[in-house]
Design an enzyme around this catalytic site. Sequence first.
Site, PDB file in Angstrom:
ATOM      1  N   ASP A 262      42.443  42.385  44.395  1.00 44.28           N
ATOM      2  CA  ASP A 262      43.212  42.112  42.983  1.00 44.28           C
ATOM      3  C   ASP A 262      42.679  42.293  41.285  1.00 44.28           C
ATOM      4  OD1 ASP A 262      44.470  40.891  40.533  1.00 44.28           O
ATOM      5  OD2 ASP A 262      45.815  39.553  42.389  1.00 44.28           O
ATOM      6  N   HIS A 263      42.923  43.619  40.884  1.00 43.26           N
ATOM      7  CA  HIS A 263      42.477  43.970  39.431  1.00 43.26           C
ATOM      8  C   HIS A 263      42.404  42.704  38.765  1.00 43.26           C
ATOM      9  CE1 HIS A 263      38.886  45.928  37.117  1.00 43.26           C
ATOM     10  NE2 HIS A 263      40.245  47.405  37.020  1.00 43.26           N
ATOM     11  N   ARG A 264      43.263  41.602  39.143  1.00 45.14           N
ATOM     12  CA  ARG A 264      43.665  40.649  38.037  1.00 45.14           C
ATOM     13  C   ARG A 264      42.109  39.813  37.915  1.00 45.14           C
ATOM     14  NH1 ARG A 264      49.283  38.717  39.554  1.00 45.14           N
ATOM     15  NH2 ARG A 264      48.308  38.444  41.108  1.00 45.14           N
TER      16      ARG A 264
END
Length: 485
Positions: free
Chosen positions: A458-460
């Site tokens: 998850d790049h968040r």
Amino acid sequence: MIFQKITHLKNNMKIKLPELGEGIESVEVTDVFVSVDNLVKKDDIIIVVESDKASMEIPTKLDGKILSINVKKGDEIKPGDLILELSDSTSSQTVTKSEPSSTNIDLNVSNSNDNINNDDTEYISLEESKSIYGDGNFEPTHDSSAEQQQIDPGLVVATPSVKKFARELGCDLSKVHGSAKNGRITREDILNFVKGNQNKPSEKAEKTFDDNESQHDKDNLVSELNQTNIKPKSNTQVELKSSSNIQIDDNKLLKYGSIEKVLFNKIRTLTAERMVDSWNTIPHVTHFDEIEIDHILNLKKDIELATESKKVSILTFISRALIDSISKMEKFNSIPDMENNVLIVKKYINLGIAVDTSNGLVVPNIKNAEKLSIKELNDSIIDISHKARNRNLTPSDITEGSFTISSLGGIGGRYFTPIINKPEVAIMGLSRTFKKVYLDNSRIPYEVNILPFSLSYDHRVIDGAEAAKFCNLFKKNLKNLSING
């Protein structure tokens, strides 16, 4: 402790669907093993139900004769719904403690003096950590005249979901004969009615869904129409108003040959929904890498020769290295609470193992995997995979995971992009090992076994540099793994 009320009246009992676990609001009945007038014994399986990720056998906790059955295959039921009425063959008013087993739960009569109320009700404590199967929801059958009276023929008896289903099809419920108890109309009754009237000239064969209806209901409706062979008239179609405006026209497909329509099962339907939700709400990035594993294959052989335990899986060593890596980089073991701008970091590791079954992909997880030895971890992986393939998973097995492994090693392929098992933040995909040829210092070729793997994150929550460091740490831990873990 959860307390389940059990009362008796005239030795007749109502058996209801028990609470099956957190987050399970409804299940589908996939098998009914009993009929009216059957004699059943304590712990006999009466029905099998299926949630989005597991099938569960529901037993009876009493001996007796079945008076009536209130469910059938294909019904969707909720905890507390009536399954059947049973004539209790015992006169005892006490539920005794059952022996623990893989499919039973200990029922202990509470001897506490702290009475919840002043009636004569007994309260049975249910140990949730063992199994969901023994949570019998029983209620007395009341032989009141109100229950025995005839239903007004002008009254439509149907659940809200069935009424909604009828509205979607434009079906007049007053014209449908209910086949269930007290003339209750079921979804099957509606489908049969529509099917019987589809050739009438006055009937419309085309059905368009309203935009405010849920896409899940639309898909299920089309599947049910397909399953019961309800087909539109020529030059008409069933239209799905979705974001992609996909239209399904049987006539166009049939121009080139025959077609077959296969109804999605519950696992496949809900898995599809969750995958779409994960893909659309999580910014996925996938990091690809590979590692030499000859030393792991040799270690596997040494352990199998030295022990007489279960077969050793290479997934055990990979899991151990992953657990050690997650313990060092805890962000990969977290849940993002985006509404409150908080990252919830778990201090335990419930390792999910994706298992391919005949009903679809399920992801049971091993609780507190960080506390297990190599042998315990190996046994747990084999046991939980066996439970998944034999449809014996409980809700506890498939909830509260923190990191998932998905392996295609036994099938093929070199790299792939696994979809994150929301609300987790990462998943590792394992592909099939392959051989790579190198030259030694003397220019002599030699082969090594290479394991390709993919890390979706998850790049968040996780940056690319952190993902690369995690993969490097994983490779280091796997390379340094020994028989002692």
